[in-house]
Design an enzyme around this catalytic site. Sequence first.
Site, PDB file in Angstrom:
ATOM      1  CD  GLU A  39      -2.593   1.716   0.328  1.00 20.78           C
ATOM      2  OE1 GLU A  39      -3.489   0.961  -0.062  1.00 20.78           O
ATOM      3  OE2 GLU A  39      -2.376   2.838  -0.189  1.00 20.78           O
ATOM      4  CG  LEU A  43      -2.394  -0.472   5.944  1.00 26.12           C
ATOM      5  CD1 LEU A  43      -2.104  -1.309   7.185  1.00 26.12           C
ATOM      6  CD2 LEU A  43      -2.429  -1.348   4.696  1.00 26.12           C
ATOM      7  CE  LYS A  56     -21.343   7.784   4.920  1.00 22.62           C
ATOM      8  NZ  LYS A  56     -20.937   7.437   3.573  1.00 22.62           N
ATOM      9  N   GLY A 188     -25.346  11.971  -8.107  1.00 23.55           N
ATOM     10  CA  GLY A 188     -25.252  10.541  -7.810  1.00 23.55           C
ATOM     11  C   GLY A 188     -25.093  10.372  -6.298  1.00 23.55           C
ATOM     12  NE  ARG A 274     -14.050   6.641  -6.332  1.00 24.35           N
ATOM     13  CZ  ARG A 274     -13.308   7.482  -5.586  1.00 24.35           C
ATOM     14  NH1 ARG A 274     -13.775   8.673  -5.241  1.00 24.35           N
ATOM     15  NH2 ARG A 274     -12.110   7.127  -5.176  1.00 24.35           N
ATOM     16  CG  HIS A 445     -45.194  -1.981  18.059  1.00 25.45           C
ATOM     17  ND1 HIS A 445     -45.484  -1.227  16.947  1.00 25.45           N
ATOM     18  CD2 HIS A 445     -45.831  -1.393  19.107  1.00 25.45           C
ATOM     19  CE1 HIS A 445     -46.279  -0.221  17.292  1.00 25.45           C
ATOM     20  NE2 HIS A 445     -46.496  -0.301  18.593  1.00 25.45           N
TER      21      HIS A 445
HETATM   22  P1  NAI Z   1     -22.151   8.241  -9.420  1.00 26.12           P
HETATM   23  O1  NAI Z   1     -21.914   7.495 -10.679  1.00 26.12           O
HETATM   24  O2  NAI Z   1     -23.010   7.668  -8.363  1.00 26.12           O
HETATM   25  O3  NAI Z   1     -22.778   9.677  -9.752  1.00 26.12           O
HETATM   26  C1  NAI Z   1     -22.212  10.584 -10.644  1.00 26.12           C
HETATM   27  C2  NAI Z   1     -23.340  11.415 -11.226  1.00 26.12           C
HETATM   28  O4  NAI Z   1     -22.793  12.480 -11.956  1.00 26.12           O
HETATM   29  C3  NAI Z   1     -24.227  10.618 -12.178  1.00 26.12           C
HETATM   30  O5  NAI Z   1     -25.566  10.728 -11.773  1.00 26.12           O
HETATM   31  C4  NAI Z   1     -23.955  11.271 -13.514  1.00 26.12           C
HETATM   32  O6  NAI Z   1     -25.087  11.284 -14.359  1.00 26.12           O
HETATM   33  C5  NAI Z   1     -23.564  12.674 -13.116  1.00 26.12           C
HETATM   34  N1  NAI Z   1     -22.706  13.367 -14.078  1.00 26.12           N
HETATM   35  C6  NAI Z   1     -21.631  12.882 -14.717  1.00 26.12           C
HETATM   36  N2  NAI Z   1     -21.071  13.838 -15.499  1.00 26.12           N
HETATM   37  C7  NAI Z   1     -21.817  14.961 -15.339  1.00 26.12           C
HETATM   38  C8  NAI Z   1     -21.744  16.293 -15.848  1.00 26.12           C
HETATM   39  N3  NAI Z   1     -20.783  16.649 -16.694  1.00 26.12           N
HETATM   40  N4  NAI Z   1     -22.677  17.183 -15.471  1.00 26.12           N
HETATM   41  C9  NAI Z   1     -23.669  16.819 -14.596  1.00 26.12           C
HETATM   42  N5  NAI Z   1     -23.783  15.582 -14.081  1.00 26.12           N
HETATM   43  C10 NAI Z   1     -22.863  14.671 -14.434  1.00 26.12           C
HETATM   44  O7  NAI Z   1     -20.687   8.599  -8.886  1.00 26.12           O
HETATM   45  P2  NAI Z   1     -20.238   9.258  -7.533  1.00 26.12           P
HETATM   46  O8  NAI Z   1     -21.372   9.916  -6.846  1.00 26.12           O
HETATM   47  O9  NAI Z   1     -19.045  10.078  -7.880  1.00 26.12           O
HETATM   48  O10 NAI Z   1     -19.816   8.006  -6.675  1.00 26.12           O
HETATM   49  C11 NAI Z   1     -18.739   7.180  -7.145  1.00 26.12           C
HETATM   50  C12 NAI Z   1     -18.897   5.749  -6.709  1.00 26.12           C
HETATM   51  O11 NAI Z   1     -18.724   5.634  -5.326  1.00 26.12           O
HETATM   52  C13 NAI Z   1     -20.260   5.188  -7.069  1.00 26.12           C
HETATM   53  O12 NAI Z   1     -20.086   3.935  -7.643  1.00 26.12           O
HETATM   54  C14 NAI Z   1     -20.950   5.075  -5.747  1.00 26.12           C
HETATM   55  O13 NAI Z   1     -21.833   3.973  -5.706  1.00 26.12           O
HETATM   56  C15 NAI Z   1     -19.789   4.897  -4.768  1.00 26.12           C
HETATM   57  N6  NAI Z   1     -20.154   5.458  -3.477  1.00 26.12           N
HETATM   58  C16 NAI Z   1     -20.948   4.727  -2.660  1.00 26.12           C
HETATM   59  C17 NAI Z   1     -21.367   5.235  -1.463  1.00 26.12           C
HETATM   60  C18 NAI Z   1     -22.294   4.433  -0.648  1.00 26.12           C
HETATM   61  O14 NAI Z   1     -22.471   3.265  -0.945  1.00 26.12           O
HETATM   62  N7  NAI Z   1     -22.933   4.997   0.356  1.00 26.12           N
HETATM   63  C19 NAI Z   1     -20.943   6.551  -0.995  1.00 26.12           C
HETATM   64  C20 NAI Z   1     -20.158   7.260  -1.953  1.00 26.12           C
HETATM   65  C21 NAI Z   1     -19.763   6.710  -3.131  1.00 26.12           C
END
Ligand code: NAI
Length: 470
Positions: A39, A43, A56, A188, A274, A445
């Site tokens: 790494e 880590l 969080k 997103g 990402r 409940h």
């Molecule tokens: P994401 O793919 O969830 O969302 C990115 C959003 O940006 C999409 O809705 C897309 O349509 C929009 N977008 C892309 N280019 C754009 C533009 N030029 N103008 C306007 N909108 C645009 O990716 P995000 O939020 O960056 O998260 C990355 C990864 O990390 C995801 O796979 C997510 O599931 C994961 N993650 C999971 C979490 C959880 O499980 N609680 C918390 C944070 C991230």
Amino acid sequence: MQGVVKIDTYDIVIIGGGPGGYTAGIRAAIKGAKVAVVEVDRLGGVCLNKGCIPSKALIASAVQYQKLKEADSFGLRLSGEFGYDWSAILARKEKIVGALVGGIGQLFKSHGVDHFNGYGRIVNSKHVVVTDEEGGETKLTAKNIIIATGSRSMNIPAFPIDGVRILTSDHLLAAESLPRSILIVGAGVIGCEWAFMLSMLDVEVRMVEMLPRALPLEDSDTSRLIERELKKRKVKLFTNTKVDSIGPGGEGVLAELSNGKTLEANQVLMAVGRAFNTEELGLEDLGLKLNKNGSIHTGADMRTNIKNIFAIGDVRGEIMLAYTAVHDGTVAVDNALGGKAGKDYLGVPSVIFTHPEVASVGLTEEQAGAKYDVITSKFPIRTLGKAQAENELSGEVKLVADKKTDRLLGVHMIGSHATEIIHTAALAIRQKLTARQLGELTFGHPVISESLMEAAHGLHNESVHMPRRK
Ligand code: NAI
């Protein structure tokens, strides 16, 4: 450059010490393998250092602050001013992260996992060279290699991240102060989590999403409800909209949108997905097969096209979640040690830490409808005694089932504790239960989980706490 140090042969060398890599390392050691984890940073990877855990911790502070604002509705009388100290919030976050990261080091010691701090590069299918901060190199010989190098925030070339005006969430996690206003590009998962957190901390939030709805991968009812919650927090969201340009002006930055409008803000947070960490790993020289989007191609057994090299987690590009990376790691370790395991994501939930929380498992109504004749049922959270007692009234549970067999196909929740409650539904989906079987469970409940039972009964028009459909 110092001389190259050579070490004994490892059964498995893992490149990347995030949730996928470090848990795979420990699991391999438990199975009796000689294992090393390489790494370059601390880590814990993105999840512990820059993602799941720090965000969080910050969200918890924001929610506490929000609760204080609502003290009146609980019959509490606060006197004097109250506010928050951002640097103290960050210090709390850092303490939590530091303890968890330190914990991994302890676990490595107790399980006998060797940890190499440096950049790992695969020089051939049997050797990984680790370059440390001073340029010293250590050559590890490996029977098997697992690539668990993860992902990083995507950069849109037209809007280069400068850490001053245009930021990623990494910058905000270390910012000296919060902006007064922010434009979040992308609604997103990251965009929405930060939108709720920042708006609870009194930052004015504006959002732009190029797709027709926020959280576009969730069920469309979830998107509709989360958009309503954003509105309640006075977040201005433009969907079906792109940012055409970002320049200096107004409150700090001025963004021109594809809908002809302009938006001002102090700073911009890019949350547009990402990119995979595949560079300088030696993959090209190895001839390792990549997918079209640049992620590493593997089979369900996590093997790449080179038999003893595996890839797990974000870098595979299939699902970018800490916990699926852990699952991938289990599969890869089993196979590296002679097993015949395959990935199995049935019942893996999605958990999103907005406020209220969002969680889901299985198919959306749209996805299910493409394959089955479906029936759906919704139950509003506000009907529940626990929701009333806690003043957490927003949200609903939606069940999607196969009309013919009653098998549950999808469960979509928005509401308080949704990220915990969803695991009951996840087990039901994984065990291929029917809605009737879910409803047969006597729930405690008063709990918010009762919403699952009521929605399950609702599918058959038998919910006690919903008006009867004619
Ligand atoms: P994401 O793919 O969830 O969302 C990115 C959003 O940006 C999409 O809705 C897309 O349509 C929009 N977008 C892309 N280019 C754009 C533009 N030029 N103008 C306007 N909108 C645009 O990716 P995000 O939020 O960056 O998260 C990355 C990864 O990390 C995801 O796979 C997510 O599931 C994961 N993650 C999971 C979490 C959880 O499980 N609680 C918390 C944070 C991230």
